[in-house]
Design a protein around this motif. Structure first.
Motif, mmCIF file in Angstrom:
data_model
loop_
_atom_site.group_PDB
_atom_site.id
_atom_site.type_symbol
_atom_site.label_atom_id
_atom_site.label_comp_id
_atom_site.label_asym_id
_atom_site.label_seq_id
_atom_site.Cartn_x
_atom_site.Cartn_y
_atom_site.Cartn_z
ATOM 1 N N UNK A 1 11.409 7.455 -4.013
ATOM 2 C CA UNK A 1 12.031 6.349 -4.748
ATOM 3 C C UNK A 1 12.997 5.541 -3.655
ATOM 4 N N UNK A 2 13.559 6.351 -2.590
ATOM 5 C CA UNK A 2 14.166 5.733 -1.611
ATOM 6 C C UNK A 2 13.478 4.766 -0.959
ATOM 7 N N UNK B 1 6.521 1.743 -14.048
ATOM 8 C CA UNK B 1 7.295 1.823 -13.062
ATOM 9 C C UNK B 1 6.842 0.686 -11.988
ATOM 10 N N UNK B 2 7.860 -0.155 -11.720
ATOM 11 C CA UNK B 2 7.109 -1.334 -10.816
ATOM 12 C C UNK B 2 8.233 -1.682 -9.613
ATOM 13 N N UNK C 1 0.816 -1.195 0.136
ATOM 14 C CA UNK C 1 0.019 0.230 0.094
ATOM 15 C C UNK C 1 0.640 1.250 0.076
ATOM 16 N N UNK C 2 1.768 1.310 0.930
ATOM 17 C CA UNK C 2 2.817 2.378 0.982
ATOM 18 C C UNK C 2 3.457 2.602 -0.343
ATOM 19 N N UNK D 1 4.298 5.260 -5.982
ATOM 20 C CA UNK D 1 4.452 5.401 -7.498
ATOM 21 C C UNK D 1 3.375 6.072 -8.146
ATOM 22 N N UNK D 2 2.082 6.058 -7.595
ATOM 23 C CA UNK D 2 0.911 6.561 -8.188
ATOM 24 C C UNK D 2 1.258 8.229 -7.741
ATOM 25 N N UNK D 3 1.361 8.765 -6.549
ATOM 26 C CA UNK D 3 1.723 10.127 -6.389
ATOM 27 C C UNK D 3 2.997 10.662 -7.393
#
Length: 154
Positions: free
Chosen positions: A111-112, A132-133, A46-47, A52-54
């Motif tokens: 990304x971190x 992006x995955x 979830x986090x 990724x969506x943000x």
């Protein structure tokens, strides 16, 4: 995705290109992984999905929807976020000198988090932009609690 890992279930959902997509994506991944008792950690999924969506909402332009793809694998789960911008995201490779975010900046930790908490992550170009995955491994099975024996009065 590795070709030798079978997919046991898959979802592909279009999300609006707005900040409303973030809570929607969180709810969708939480529901998907919880309802089917997926082997991956739903809190971490979830986090990372929200990150990724943000990023897709913030760093891509236009009104085209963002697509969320969730694949449950025998080895865990993989989540992809597709957008229409072919430009690669920031650095998804493992951390090294000079790659840590500035602690005084408001942004730059997403990304971190993805690099640190996922078992693998990356991006690939698609016909309409990029995906992006990240993947999360299966969590170890929890042992069943020991059986309780009823005491009998003697």
């Amino acid at each position: 995705m590795p070709p030798d890992v079978p997919i046991s279930a898959s979802w592909r959902i279009a999300l609006p290109h707005s900040t409303a997509a973030v809570p929607l994506a969180r709810a969708l991944i939480r529901t998907a992984l919880t309802d089917i008792d997926a082997p991956a950690d739903s809190y971490t999924a979830e986090l990372l999905t929200a990150e990724l969506v943000a990023n897709a909402v913030e760093h891509t332009h236009g009104d085209d929807p963002i697509e969320l793809v969730v694949e449950l694998l025998s080895t865990g789960c993989q989540v992809e976020v597709h957008d229409r911008d072919p430009s690669p995201p920031g650095d998804l490779s493992r951390s090294g000198p000079g790659r840590e975010p500035d602690p005084w900046q408001e942004h730059g930790r997403g990304l971190l988090l993805i690099r640190t908490l996922s078992s693998a992550c990356g991006h690939r170009t698609t016909e309409h932009g990029k995906a992006v995955w990240f993947t999360l491994p299966a969590m170890p099975a929890r042992p069943s609690p020991p059986a309780r024996h009823a005491r009998t009065a003697e």
